[in-house]
Every structure is written in C-alpha cells, then in structure tokens.
Enzyme design. Structure first.
Site, short mmCIF file in Angstrom:
data_model
loop_
_atom_site.label_atom_id
_atom_site.label_comp_id
_atom_site.label_asym_id
_atom_site.label_seq_id
_atom_site.Cartn_x
_atom_site.Cartn_y
_atom_site.Cartn_z
N LYS A 1 2.21 -13.97 73.11
CA LYS A 1 1.13 -14.71 72.43
C LYS A 1 1.64 -15.03 71.03
O LYS A 1 1.04 -14.66 70.01
CB LYS A 1 -0.15 -13.85 72.43
CG LYS A 1 -1.40 -14.56 71.96
CD LYS A 1 -1.92 -15.62 72.92
CE LYS A 1 -3.11 -16.34 72.31
NZ LYS A 1 -3.58 -17.48 73.13
N ASP B 1 0.20 -5.46 82.37
CA ASP B 1 -0.87 -4.78 83.12
C ASP B 1 -1.78 -5.82 83.76
O ASP B 1 -2.09 -5.77 84.95
CB ASP B 1 -1.67 -3.86 82.18
CG ASP B 1 -2.79 -3.14 82.90
OD1 ASP B 1 -2.54 -2.63 84.00
OD2 ASP B 1 -3.91 -3.09 82.36
C1 IPM Z 1 -1.39 0.38 85.91
C2 IPM Z 1 -2.70 1.04 85.58
C3 IPM Z 1 -2.48 1.93 84.37
C4 IPM Z 1 -2.06 1.03 83.23
C5 IPM Z 1 -3.70 2.78 83.97
C6 IPM Z 1 -4.19 3.63 85.12
C7 IPM Z 1 -3.40 3.63 82.78
O1 IPM Z 1 -3.68 0.08 85.37
O2 IPM Z 1 -0.42 1.11 86.20
O3 IPM Z 1 -1.33 -0.83 85.91
O4 IPM Z 1 -2.90 0.42 82.56
O5 IPM Z 1 -0.86 0.93 82.99
MG MG Z 2 -3.03 -1.90 85.81
#
Ligand code: IPM
Ligand code: MG
Length: 378
Positions: free
Chosen positions: A210, A266
């Site tokens: 971004k 994510d």
């Molecule tokens: C992932 C999950 C994790 C993250 C969580 C459970 C902490 O969403 O592995 O994508 O956000 O990395």
């Molecule tokens: Mg995730």
C-alpha cells in the site's frame, strides 16, 4: 533414513485430520524405506486445557529438536473471551516467532476435478489456476508494538501514544494502536524467497503493498526492487493491495507468485483460497533460514465438525507432502503423495465438503486410508 517430526494435533478437527494424514506418511515410509518418528506435542486450546498455557515451553523446545512440525489446527470459540495472551492463536504466533518461520507459502490451485467448486464464472479459471502466495510471517503489524490506553492517563507507554497521535489532540476515552513496521532485512529475506520460488515456477512475482499511503510499504517496494536486480529472469510487478484484492477475482490466472506482508497476506490468502472453492484441500508451509519448517492446512479447526469424521484431511495430507519436499528434501516422496491425492480424486472419492452427485462419499479416516493405499500402489 530416520526423521523426527513434531506432531501438534491441536483443537476441533485437528486430531482427526492429523490422524488421517499419518497413515499416508506411513505408506511413504514403507514404499521408500524411511522411518518417521513422531513426537506428539500440545498447543492451542488443547494446551490451555492441559497446562493453562496456549504454548508450553516444552512444545517449543521439542519442536526445535525435530526436523519439521506437522500441525492440525488450533482454536475454539470456547476460549474467545480469554485475554489476548491466553488465546489459542497465541500458540500459532508464538511458534512462528520462536521457530523463526518468516516465510509462509500458501499455494492456491484449482483441481480439474473440482473446478465446479470455484465460485467464479468457469471461463475465469479455464485452463487452471496455480498461485503461490508468499506471505511474510514474523514481522509487520502482527509483531509491532500494540496497546490499549486511556487518553489523558499516564502510563508506561504514554510516550508511544504521544508519538502516535503527533500534534493531534485526541478526545478523551480509550485508544488502541498496532504498529505496522518492517526492516530492510525482513523485506529482503522474504523477497528472496519469492524470487527463488518464481524461478522454479512461471517466473513472475507480483509484490503487493500500500505504497500510496504507508511508509512501511514504500520501503517494501524499494527493497523488493533492489532484490529483483539479482533475479533478472523474473518479471516483477507491483500492485496496491486494494487493487490486488480486485484482480484476484477479476483475473486470478494473471498471478504466479504473490509476495506480500503479514497482514495483507493473511487477507489475500483467504481470498485466494475461496476462489479455489475447496479450502479443505489447501496446504501451507512456514519456513525459516534452514530446512526446518512448520506445515499446516490453511483452514481452521472447524469446531462444529469436530469428532464427526467428516472433515477433509487432504489439506493436511498435502501439507505433509510439502514437509517431505521442503524440510526433508524428499521430492520423489512428495510427488508420490501429491499424485496419490490426484488418483484418489479421479477415483471419485469425496469427503462431504466436496461431495457431488454420483461420487463416492468417504469420511476423514477413509480418505486418509485411500490416499495411503494409492501411495502404496505407486
Ligand atoms: C492464518 C490465521 C492466523 C493469522 C491467526 C489464527 C493468528 O488466520 O494463519 O492465516 O492471522 O496468521
Ligand atoms: Mg488467516
């Protein structure tokens, strides 16, 4: 040869999917003459129940002693009201940090047999889809300073709060912050992973940031450009994350390797997995500097399906294949597992999540057994 694998079954469907994947490794061991020795460890809710800690020290230590870690899934709404440091997710974040697993590889591909499950128009994924998301995993906003303060009240972090709000006068009340931050070092090492992966694939990297808003993204873009100089064969492109989210739906086939930060990775990896329509099929690897790694399905612990023998263990089985490939350097063995998954699908077996008319319904346990049989036959 003998290999030591730390096994963390976790919560919800975690134990079942791992139990279904281990026979597949067993079949690999028999077929190729290896011995896998398992060290069973607790993390997440299972560890909270047993020790009151989401990530016991023993789990970290024993994981470090192993050649690789295979993990099912952690988490259950039962612990949703726990304070931040007593949540099952802490186990995942802690393992990533303690084990130095900065590179998260998340493939998103569509199997021909399951292309109907893609929620997009068929022509959008015609000819297949094979994206590899390379997500930075131990930096960014996930590991930056965070806190909750009350404006006007003195605290140990007042200086940070003053710095964050700058000249602004904030209205009284609660104030929370999470800092997105990256060092050149962190960006360089993850960019290298992405370029190396692209060299073994279609030779294209799309770096997502971004940079029109964030300083950390401007540094990201600059460093990725610098690392790119060492990889002239790879075609590099930059996209802003909002545009990337759109392009993933509009034309996902344009992507080969997507390189991005912890938070954006994510979000985009969930989006990409949904495009494949078969979240129960997608594996992941989290790697550090050496060959050691942690392998887990990209889906969660699905507590409502726990103990029902209906979860799809294929993502875990394919994670075990990645473990063979990346941590144990056993690529023929990994190929054999991936081929067995293809054979299993072609034979028409389906767990409930991907079951359609005319196919053969199987449960979690049988799925693992069938795939193990295909490995034996290979
Ligand atoms: C992932 C999950 C994790 C993250 C969580 C459970 C902490 O969403 O592995 O994508 O956000 O990395
Ligand atoms: Mg995730």
């Amino acid at each position: 040869m003998d290999y030591k694998i730390a096994v963390i079954k976790g919560d919800g469907i975690g134990p079942e999917i791992v139990d279904a994947a281990l026979p597949v490794l067993g079949a690999v061991g028999k077929a190729f003459g290896h011995r896998f020795k398992y060290e069973y460890l607790l993390a997440g809710g299972a560890a909270l129940d047993a020790d009151g800690e989401p990530l016991p020290k023993k789990t970290v230590k024993k994981s470090k002693d192993a050649d690789a870690v295979l993990l099912g899934a952690v988490g259950d709404p039962k612990w949703d009201s726990n304070p931040g440091d007593k949540r099952p997710e802490i186990a995942i974040l802690g393992l990533r940090e303690e084990l130095g697993l900065f590179a998260n590889l998340r493939p998103a591909m569509v199997y021909d047999e399951l292309s109907f499950a893609c929620p997009l128009k068929p022509e959008i994924i015609l000819g297949g889809l094979n994206i590899l998301i390379v997500r930075e995993l131990t930096g960014g906003i996930y590991f930056g300073k965070r806190g909750t303060e009350i404006i006007g009240e003195a605290s140990a972090f007042s200086k940070i709060v003053d710095h964050l709000k700058g000249e602004k006068t904030l209205p009284p009340g609660r104030f929370a912050y999470d800092v997105e931050q990256y060092t050149e070092f962190e960006i360089k090492r993850i960019a290298k992973v992405a370029f190396e992966m692209a060299m073994k694939r279609a030779g294209r990297v799309t770096s997502v940031d971004k940079a029109n808003v964030l300083d950390s993204s401007r540094l990201w873009r600059a460093v990725v450009e610098e690392v790119h100089v060492q990889y002239p064969e790879v075609k590099l492109e930059h996209l802003f994350v909002d545009n990337a989210a759109q392009q993933l739906i509009k034309n996902p086939k344009q992507f080969d390797v997507i390189l991005t930060s912890n938070m954006f990775g994510d979000i985009l990896s969930d989006e990409a997995s949904q495009i494949t329509g078969s979240i129960g099929m997608l594996p992941s690897a989290s790697l550090g500097e050496g060959s050691f790694g942690l392998y887990e399905p990209i889906h969660g612990s699905a507590p409502k399906y726990a103990g029902m023998n209906r979860a799809n263990p294929v993502a875990t089985i394919l994670s075990a294949a990645m473990l063979l490939r990346y941590s144990l350097d056993l690529s023929a063995e990994a190929d054999a597992v991936e081929k067995a998954v293809g054979d299993y699908l072609r034979a028409g077996y389906r767990t409930p999540d991907i079951l359609t008319e005319g196919k053969i319904p199987v449960g979690t346990e049988e799925c693992g057994r069938r795939i193990a049989d295909f490995v034996k036959k290979a």
